[in-house]
Design a protein around this motif. Structure first.
Motif, PDB file in Angstrom:
ATOM      1  N   TYR A  35       0.820  -1.207   0.000  1.00 25.15           N
ATOM      2  CA  TYR A  35       0.000   0.000   0.000  1.00 25.15           C
ATOM      3  C   TYR A  35       0.857   1.261   0.000  1.00 25.15           C
ATOM      4  CZ  TYR A  35      -2.822   3.856   1.645  1.00 25.15           C
ATOM      5  OH  TYR A  35      -3.421   5.088   1.761  1.00 25.15           O
ATOM      6  N   LEU A  36       1.855   1.315   0.886  1.00 26.54           N
ATOM      7  CA  LEU A  36       2.652   2.535   1.019  1.00 26.54           C
ATOM      8  C   LEU A  36       3.332   2.929  -0.279  1.00 26.54           C
ATOM      9  CD1 LEU A  36       4.390   1.938   4.489  1.00 26.54           C
ATOM     10  CD2 LEU A  36       2.441   3.431   3.994  1.00 26.54           C
ATOM     11  N   ASP A 114       3.105   9.343   7.274  1.00 22.02           N
ATOM     12  CA  ASP A 114       1.831   9.236   7.999  1.00 22.02           C
ATOM     13  C   ASP A 114       1.734   7.894   8.729  1.00 22.02           C
ATOM     14  OD1 ASP A 114       1.160  11.725   7.060  1.00 22.02           O
ATOM     15  OD2 ASP A 114      -0.159  10.983   5.466  1.00 22.02           O
ATOM     16  N   TYR A 115       2.147   6.823   8.047  1.00 19.71           N
ATOM     17  CA  TYR A 115       2.166   5.497   8.676  1.00 19.71           C
ATOM     18  C   TYR A 115       3.079   5.490   9.894  1.00 19.71           C
ATOM     19  CZ  TYR A 115       5.002   1.224   9.186  1.00 19.71           C
ATOM     20  OH  TYR A 115       5.775   0.192   9.672  1.00 19.71           O
ATOM     21  N   HIS A 116       4.291   6.011   9.733  1.00 18.19           N
ATOM     22  CA  HIS A 116       5.274   6.021  10.811  1.00 18.19           C
ATOM     23  C   HIS A 116       4.736   6.785  12.019  1.00 18.19           C
ATOM     24  CE1 HIS A 116       9.333   5.898  12.526  1.00 18.19           C
ATOM     25  NE2 HIS A 116       9.172   7.171  12.828  1.00 18.19           N
ATOM     26  N   GLN A 117       4.139   7.944  11.787  1.00 14.70           N
ATOM     27  CA  GLN A 117       3.626   8.752  12.894  1.00 14.70           C
ATOM     28  C   GLN A 117       2.447   8.065  13.578  1.00 14.70           C
ATOM     29  OE1 GLN A 117       5.116  11.665  14.031  1.00 14.70           O
ATOM     30  NE2 GLN A 117       3.780  11.142  15.761  1.00 14.70           N
ATOM     31  N   ALA A 118       1.590   7.425  12.804  1.00 16.54           N
ATOM     32  CA  ALA A 118       0.440   6.733  13.388  1.00 16.54           C
ATOM     33  C   ALA A 118       0.888   5.594  14.302  1.00 16.54           C
ATOM     34  CB  ALA A 118      -0.471   6.197  12.284  1.00 16.54           C
ATOM     35  N   VAL A 119       1.928   4.861  13.886  1.00 17.28           N
ATOM     36  CA  VAL A 119       2.454   3.789  14.731  1.00 17.28           C
ATOM     37  C   VAL A 119       3.069   4.367  15.992  1.00 17.28           C
ATOM     38  CG1 VAL A 119       4.191   1.973  14.904  1.00 17.28           C
ATOM     39  CG2 VAL A 119       2.792   2.154  12.848  1.00 17.28           C
ATOM     40  N   LEU A 120       3.859   5.450  15.858  1.00 10.47           N
ATOM     41  CA  LEU A 120       4.469   6.078  17.032  1.00 10.47           C
ATOM     42  C   LEU A 120       3.403   6.537  18.025  1.00 10.47           C
ATOM     43  CD1 LEU A 120       7.359   8.315  15.600  1.00 10.47           C
ATOM     44  CD2 LEU A 120       7.548   6.137  16.815  1.00 10.47           C
ATOM     45  N   GLY A 171       1.535  -5.555   9.343  1.00 14.90           N
ATOM     46  CA  GLY A 171       0.247  -5.513   8.676  1.00 14.90           C
ATOM     47  C   GLY A 171      -0.123  -6.858   8.079  1.00 14.90           C
ATOM     48  N   ASN A 172       0.664  -7.878   8.421  1.00 21.21           N
ATOM     49  CA  ASN A 172       0.434  -9.227   7.901  1.00 21.21           C
ATOM     50  C   ASN A 172      -0.193 -10.087   9.000  1.00 21.21           C
ATOM     51  OD1 ASN A 172       0.553 -11.767   6.698  1.00 21.21           O
ATOM     52  ND2 ASN A 172       2.444 -11.282   5.611  1.00 21.21           N
ATOM     53  N   ALA A 191      -5.047   1.889  10.975  1.00 15.85           N
ATOM     54  CA  ALA A 191      -5.517   1.667   9.613  1.00 15.85           C
ATOM     55  C   ALA A 191      -4.568   2.373   8.642  1.00 15.85           C
ATOM     56  CB  ALA A 191      -6.934   2.191   9.443  1.00 15.85           C
ATOM     57  N   ILE A 192      -3.877   1.579   7.815  1.00 21.49           N
ATOM     58  CA  ILE A 192      -2.973   2.104   6.802  1.00 21.49           C
ATOM     59  C   ILE A 192      -3.630   1.835   5.447  1.00 21.49           C
ATOM     60  CG2 ILE A 192      -0.627   2.082   5.902  1.00 21.49           C
ATOM     61  CD1 ILE A 192      -0.800   2.834   8.851  1.00 21.49           C
TER      62      ILE A 192
END
Length: 211
Positions: A35-36, A114-120, A171-172, A191-192
């Motif tokens: 996705y990314l 955005d993914y990295h920040q959401a995980v953090l 995400g797997n 949610a990514i």
């Protein structure tokens, strides 16, 4: 598969090239990266390869720890570690961002940030080690090598008085049962795009019986 000499090594910068190749192979088919970096658009493999390269190069440039699983001098597994005493957020580097935009494109870089920040934002408070990238080469998956690598990582963290646990994300969904059997607890979901990223925490790892 023929048996050989397996050993855990703490990796230095001389393993950069092998680390990039292995992690590219390990991540190119993962749902999160698909996705990314827009798997359905031409140039996907090049974007994944470039992104892995920039992450690995920055990790070694900052002299952060990396544990490798080596079979007869071939690197078959690796875990990049960001310890609590030397936590470095790679995305804070403007040079990293510039290189990512030039190689992966603005849209994919924005998605990754955005993914990295959401995980953090979903991480628990406290002192723990974070695994930005971990993988076993596809050729050697399904033979228990992932378990060996994680047990070695837990032993390494148990010897670090500053580290109270380990955090990783995936995400797997097929990996979840494996991580949970090892004592990982889900502490968040992100949610990514169409992918549900699971944030997992292993509190206070202890040395394995075979360490």
């Amino acid at each position: 598969m023929p048996e050989g000499k397996l050993e855990i090594r703490q990796l230095g910068g001389s393993y950069r090239r092998e680390a990039r190749s292995l992690l590219y192979q390990a991540y190119r088919h993962e749902p999160t990266f698909a996705y990314l970096f827009e798997q359905d658009r031409p140039g996907y493999d090049q974007r994944v390869r470039a992104s892995v390269r920039e992450l690995v190069e920055r990790h070694f440039d900052e002299q952060l720890p990396a544990l490798g699983l080596v079979l007869d001098d071939r690197l078959i597994g690796i875990a990049l570690v960001s310890p609590p005493t030397k936590r470095f957020d790679i995305t804070e580097s403007w040079m990293w961002r510039l290189r990512m935009v030039l190689t992966a494109g603005f849209r994919c870089t924005r998605r990754y940030l955005d993914y990295h920040q959401a995980v953090l934002d979903s991480l628990p408070p406290g002192e723990y080690s974070v695994l930005p990238l971990i993988g076993i080469h596809p050729e050697f998956q399904g033979h228990g090598h992932g378990l060996q690598l994680l047990e070695a990582l837990h032993d390494w963290c148990a010897d670090d008085e500053h580290s109270k646990g380990v955090v990783l994300d995936t995400g797997n969904a097929r990996y979840l049962e494996f991580y949970q059997r090892l004592g990982y607890q889900e502490v968040g979901q992100v949610a990514i795009g169409p992918v549900l990223e699971h944030v997992l925490y292993h509190p206070n790892p202890q040395r394995s019986a075979v360490a």
